[in-house]
Design a protein around this motif. Structure first.
Motif, PDB file in Angstrom:
ATOM      1  N   SER A 148      -6.385 -28.265  -8.720  1.00  0.00           N
ATOM      2  CA  SER A 148      -6.762 -26.950  -8.199  1.00  0.00           C
ATOM      3  C   SER A 148      -6.555 -26.894  -6.691  1.00  0.00           C
ATOM      4  O   SER A 148      -7.261 -26.176  -6.005  1.00  0.00           O
ATOM      5  CB  SER A 148      -8.210 -26.636  -8.558  1.00  0.00           C
ATOM      6  N   ASN A 151      -6.279 -23.266  -4.372  1.00  0.00           N
ATOM      7  CA  ASN A 151      -7.472 -22.604  -4.889  1.00  0.00           C
ATOM      8  C   ASN A 151      -7.319 -21.105  -5.066  1.00  0.00           C
ATOM      9  O   ASN A 151      -8.092 -20.469  -5.777  1.00  0.00           O
ATOM     10  CB  ASN A 151      -8.659 -22.860  -3.945  1.00  0.00           C
ATOM     11  N   ASP A 152      -6.328 -20.528  -4.392  1.00  0.00           N
ATOM     12  CA  ASP A 152      -6.165 -19.078  -4.515  1.00  0.00           C
ATOM     13  C   ASP A 152      -5.475 -18.697  -5.820  1.00  0.00           C
ATOM     14  O   ASP A 152      -5.437 -17.527  -6.170  1.00  0.00           O
ATOM     15  CB  ASP A 152      -5.357 -18.549  -3.329  1.00  0.00           C
ATOM     16  N   VAL A 157      -6.955 -23.203 -10.534  1.00  0.00           N
ATOM     17  CA  VAL A 157      -8.392 -23.486 -10.579  1.00  0.00           C
ATOM     18  C   VAL A 157      -8.837 -23.701 -12.020  1.00  0.00           C
ATOM     19  O   VAL A 157      -9.580 -24.630 -12.340  1.00  0.00           O
ATOM     20  CB  VAL A 157      -9.187 -22.329  -9.927  1.00  0.00           C
TER      21      VAL A 157
END
Lengths: 586, 501
Positions: A148, A151-152, A157
């Protein structure tokens, strides 16, 4: 000397992790330099540790109490995997210099990569089961953090959390194993129970054996826990190469191999291990045939090849399993990094948009084909020798013949999907207008040694078997010279049957237009394979049930004071009733 | 200095200093509005108190003799459990005092806050050392009174007042039940002294009822499910330092009071421990499931405290009913590590709440969306929060893993099938909790910060210092868990003596 080397091999990457993080994201070149230096240094100390593999040393840090003493033993199994983790680790880090150029948050990336490398080394070198579990969990943490990393991206994620939950869930098996060991022996000493399985009562040993099998299956993405690995492909490709092909996923195979002498006597354990390996190999190979994402094909292929290794342990040949682990780590890392070069170059992972790239990126095509030939199991490359040794192990008395036949069929399937993958990417007509640039220098520096390794690591067979034989007395591995091993493979009949199966697989791809009718007949199977044979539906159902029950439970928190007081009084009545009925502990 | 005198001072100083802090603070705000005298006085008091506790602690560790002091008719006993609770509350309390300075700098009533915080710390130390039921009840009530006002500190916010009132009413009902229990015990045994009751209490219906009343009465404060309903509101509406104290020490103090009372009744039945284990299972599951769907960060942390209470109950319950020393030590170790990790989580959430909302003048709660990309602007706070939350999820090499491990080891050592099943259930719950902890960390480390983060104010240094200290503590204890043995070992032994006879 061995003590210092062990400390350095675990400690240098961790120190590097701290420094990369501290250097700050405003100095990316410093971070790249630090990462490469520390990972290479760890690789050197790990290689220096190999000669100590023949001695039966024990290095101890006393902690005591419920946590046991932190002990390390540089035996053959441990030092070889430590070397793989650090050497391939440093190659992945070198590759990252090009791949991650210009990316943000490099400190977090390198810190977690180096933290992982140190933890992996600790995992394979320790003889304290609690400490092994600690390192096991740390690798799970770093794997989640790196999957992940972006993270965006919700898919990344989701992939990371899925990997975390599934491997943690399976890891409970190892937790139970360690707790059982402590409860019955007062310590966590792995070597004690391996040398003398009778230390534990039969029931406890069985719990430990199957617990470890569950944990290994989860970590190595084997049946029924294989679903996390394809989604883990959201990670940056050097991570896929290092963690999800060459090192972390091997931890499960390592665990089974390490404990084989202790568990082989447990009723049904070996059969279960072989079944898990065989099912994983078969299901994953079928799923690879229909996958369209380049990294997903490689992910399924990893599951499948790990299935071979797990099958080998169950069949009784730890040497064959570890030798294939060595081959696979090298050629799969090569394939993933090669895939990384392709993806970095053209900007897509979808093979349906590729085609004819061989002309534009010839170096990458060359190394990728070498890796692919090893994966298929064609002679001379390392994959051939190690896979054949596994198939021979399947012939040993006591091992079900039908499982061996399935494994032979899977060899054919492997050839089919591998050639499909190579063809779709590098040959034929380009299917989309893609701009492709050749791999950068750092990438080439990482790819070349792996390609050479793929062509040569099989020559180490003799020394490797000697190392394992001398340092793992409980395993009863016979030492052979390289010549003997090679002759054994070439003269075994199963080798030629396997080659025939591979030939069939290749021919099937080559003649795929003529065989289209058969393809249509199997389309139902193909659709099921694209749907991961229902396993993803199971995952989704579990998540949905949990979330729904949580949502329903929220209604109990009414916010009304009278209701809260009613709960209080109700609880009082319940407790009084229980006491009146005289409930003790059963 | 004599250890007994030091013990008296450890108890007395915070309680006596509290009104002084209030008065001086009140006068000072009129004359010197810039200087926050109450805060510094409170800090000084707690540091001096720490020194006295150090003397007491070293004496106890070296001689292994419980310290007994008597002031008139009040008798107090310092055993392992009392020492552990005192260390936990003083350490966390000092850090919270430091943190709260900037946190409530703009609010009125600061002198009340610091005075009551100091008093609450003193009363918790007294609660741990109480040697008879009346004493226990007085310290318990005093602690509760301090905490009611502290929870409703933002008295102009309707939500805070509502939380305070609910907490007050439910807690008061619990106290009434405890009083009933004390009455029953006194009527049956003729004494309030815990030692005398231990010998005199005989199995009978009335004594069983007394035990049930103790469990439910103290259980409200100890956040046993279904008595916990006050907790999410109180922990999320209180100032963040108080939330840290509530989750970190106040509910644990409630549990200690319950253990003292039940220990006195240990001859009445063996079921006390079994009941605690039953509550443990329910707490773990309900806490985790309720936290899973939360979008408000402080409410999520509050519900997670329920499940961690479950782990603690698992440890002490196994110690009480099965005599497992490792379980008991693990339970007490988890009290320490939970205080550190949950304290850190609440302080970090509080720092973000301050910089993203309160410093800008609004009273909105901190929601998970506010965490997006917060690491870009607040790297220290984001890191501290991640350490806290991953430690709570039980990932090594952080402290939460080690304390849970010790509880699990103790459980397996008992060899009891139900206990082992309970340990597996606890481990499964730990995996489940990662389902809501991990996404928080992912949000923090996004590249794209939320718009609210971009407009946030900086975090004052005095808020960061406690976070750094706690983060270090969580990592260090995770790597060297035996560093806490000197505290958890004696506490476990005290518990076993309490329930073993």
């Amino acid at each position: 000397m061995a003590e210092q080397l062990i400390l350095l091999t675990v400690g240098l990457p961790w120190l590097g992790a701290l420094l990369c993080w501290a250097a700050g994201d405003r100095h990316p070149r410093l971070q790249h330099t630090l990462a490469v230096s520390f990972s290479v240094a760890a690789g050197i100390t790990a290689l220096l540790l190999i000669p100590f593999g023949n001695e039966r040393l024990l290095v101890t840090l006393p902690i005591g109490g419920a946590f046991g003493d932190f002990t390390f033993s540089p035996d053959g199994l441990g030092v070889f995997l430590a070397a793989i983790a650090t050497v391939i680790g440093s190659l992945a880090v070198i590759f990252s210099v090009d791949y991650m150029r210009g990316e943000a948050q490099l400190g977090r990336y390198y810190a977690f990569v180096l933290f992982f490398i140190g933890a992996m080394v600790g995992l394979v070198l320790t003889t304290n089961l609690l400490l092994m579990f600690v390192f096991w969990e740390i690798t799970a943490l770093t794997s989640y953090a790196l999957i992940s990393f972006h993270n965006d991206d919700p898919k990344a994620v989701a992939g990371g959390i899925k990997a975390l939950i599934i491997t943690q869930f399976g890891g409970l098996g190892l937790l139970i194993g360690a707790l059982v060991l402590f409860a019955h022996t007062g310590g966590y000493d792995i070597l004690a129970v391996i040398a003398n399985p009778g230390l534990l009562p039969a029931g406890a040993l069985a719990w430990m054996a199957f617990g470890c099998l569950a944990a290994a299956a989860a970590k190595s993405a084997q049946f029924p826990f294989q679903t996390w690995l394809p989604d883990a492909m959201e990670a940056p490709t050097p991570i896929s190469a290092l963690i999800h092909a060459a090192t972390m996923v091997n931890a499960g195979v390592y665990l089974l191999a390490r404990f084989f002498p202790a568990f082989e006597g447990v009723a049904g354990w070996r059969e279960a291990v072989m079944a898990v390996g065989m099912l994983s190999a078969l299901l994953a190979a079928v799923m690879a045939i229909v996958a369209t994402d380049l990294k997903r094909v490689l992910a399924y292929s990893t599951v499948s090849q790990l299935g071979y290794m797990v099958y080998a342990v169950g069949a009784g040949s730890v040497f064959a399993a570890q030798f294939h682990l060595l081959s696979h780590s090298v050629f799969k890392a090569l394939l993933f990094l090669g895939a990384g070069a392709v993806i970095h170059s053209v900007g897509t992972r979808d093979m349906r948009e590729m085609g004819g790239l061989g002309k534009k990126i010839p170096f990458v095509r060359l190394v990728f084909v070498i890796g692919a030939l090893a994966l298929t199991g064609l002679p001379v490359l390392n994959g051939f020798w190690s896979k054949e040794l596994i198939l021979e192990a399947g012939l040993e008395p006591g091992n079900p013949l039908w499982m061996l036949i399935v494994m032979l069929v899977v060899s054919g399937l492997t050839a089919f999907y591998t050639f499909r993958m190579v063809w779709l990417v590098f040959y034929g007509q380009p299917r989309a207008e893609l701009h492709a640039h050749e791999a950068g220098t750092a990438m080439k520096v990482a790819l070349a040694p792996l390609a050479i390794g793929t062509m040569t690591t099989w020559l180490l067979a003799g020394s490797f078997s000697r190392l394992l034989s001398e340092s793992l007395p409980a395993q009863q591995i016979a030492a052979h010279s390289t010549g003997e091993i090679l002759r054994e493979v070439l003269t075994a009949s199963v080798t030629w049957i396997a080659l025939a199966a591979i030939g069939l697989g290749l021919a099937a791809w080559w003649q795929r237009d003529r065989l289209a009718g058969i393809g249509r007949a199997f389309s139902g199977l193909g659709k099921a394979a694209s749907n991961s044979f229902g396993f993803e539906d199971v995952n989704r159902a579990v998540v949905m049930i949990t979330q729904n029950s949580a949502e329903k439970l929220r209604e109990t928190q009414t916010g009304m004071l009278s209701v809260n007081v009613a709960y209080l009084l109700a609880a009082l009545i319940v407790v009084m009733t229980i006491l009146a009925l005289g409930v003790g502990l059963p | 200095m004599n250890a007994n005198d030091a013990f008296l001072l450890t108890l007395g100083l915070p309680v006596v200093a509290s009104p002084v802090i209030y008065l001086i603070g009140r006068i000072a705000t009129r004359k010197y509005p810039k200087v926050d005298l109450a805060r510094w006085l409170a800090l000084l008091t707690l540091l001096v108190d720490g020194y006295f506790l150090f003397i007491v602690g070293t004496e106890f560790i070296q001689t292994r003799h419980e310290l007994l002091i008597a002031v008139g008719a009040i008798s107090l006993r310092l055993d392992g459990i009392a020492l552990l609770l005192a260390v936990a509350v003083l350490a966390l309390g000092t850090l919270v005092t430091l943190f709260s300075g900037p946190a409530i700098a703009r609010d009125s009533g600061r002198e009340t806050y610091f005075a009551l915080l100091t008093a609450m710390i003193g009363t918790i130390i007294g609660l741990g050392a109480a040697d008879d039921l009346f004493n226990l009840w007085v310290w318990f009530e005093a602690m509760a009174l301090c905490s009611y006002v502290l929870v409703a500190f933002y008295r102009n916010e309707a939500a805070a007042l509502e939380a305070g009132v609910k907490y007050l009413v439910q807690s008061a009902l619990g106290t009434v039940l405890v009083l009933l229990a004390i009455g029953l015990v006194f009527a049956n045994t003729g004494s309030l002294d815990l030692e005398e009751i231990r010998i005199a209490a005989q199995p009978s219906g009335l004594m069983l009822a007394a035990g049930a009343l103790f469990i439910i009465g103290f259980g409200v404060k100890a956040a046993l499910v279904p008595l916990h309903t006050w907790l999410p509101d109180a922990h999320s509406q209180a100032p963040s330092g108080i939330s840290a104290m509530l989750s970190g020490v106040v509910i644990e103090a409630g549990l200690v009071a319950m253990l003292r009372a039940l220990g006195a009744l240990h001859l009445v039945t063996v079921s006390w421990g079994a009941l605690l284990l039953g509550f443990a299972a329910v707490n773990m599951l309900v806490g985790n499931l309720m936290a899973l769907r939360q979008t408000q960060v402080k409410r999520l942390l509050a519900y997670s405290s329920l499940s961690h209470m479950g782990y603690i109950l698992l440890g002490v319950g196994a110690g009480a009913v099965l005599g497992s020393e490792n379980s008991a030590a693990g339970g007490f170790f988890h009290i320490l590590t939970h205080a550190m990790m949950k304290g850190l989580a609440f302080l970090a959430a509080g720092a973000l709440l301050y910089s993203l909302h309160q410093a800008l003048g609004n009273h909105d709660p901190l929601v998970v969306d506010d965490l997006n990309g917060a690491s870009r602007k607040y790297p220290l706070t984001a890191f501290a929060f991640s350490v806290a939350v991953l430690g709570l999820g039980g990932l090594p090499p952080l402290a939460g893993f080690m304390s849970k491990w010790q509880i699990f080891v103790g459980g397996f050592q008992t060899g009891n099938a139900w206990m082992i099943a309970l340990v597996v259930f606890a481990a499964l719950n730990s995996v489940l909790s990662l389902g809501y902890y991990a996404p928080l960390v992912n949000r923090l480390y996004r590249r794209q910060p939320a718009s609210i983060v971009e407009q946030g104010k900086p975090i004052p240094v005095l808020m960061s210092v406690p976070m750094v200290i706690l983060s270090l503590g969580v990592v260090v204890l995770g790597l060297w868990p035996s560093l806490a043995d000197w505290l958890t070992g004696p506490a476990a032994q005290s518990l076993l003596m309490l329930f073993g006879g």
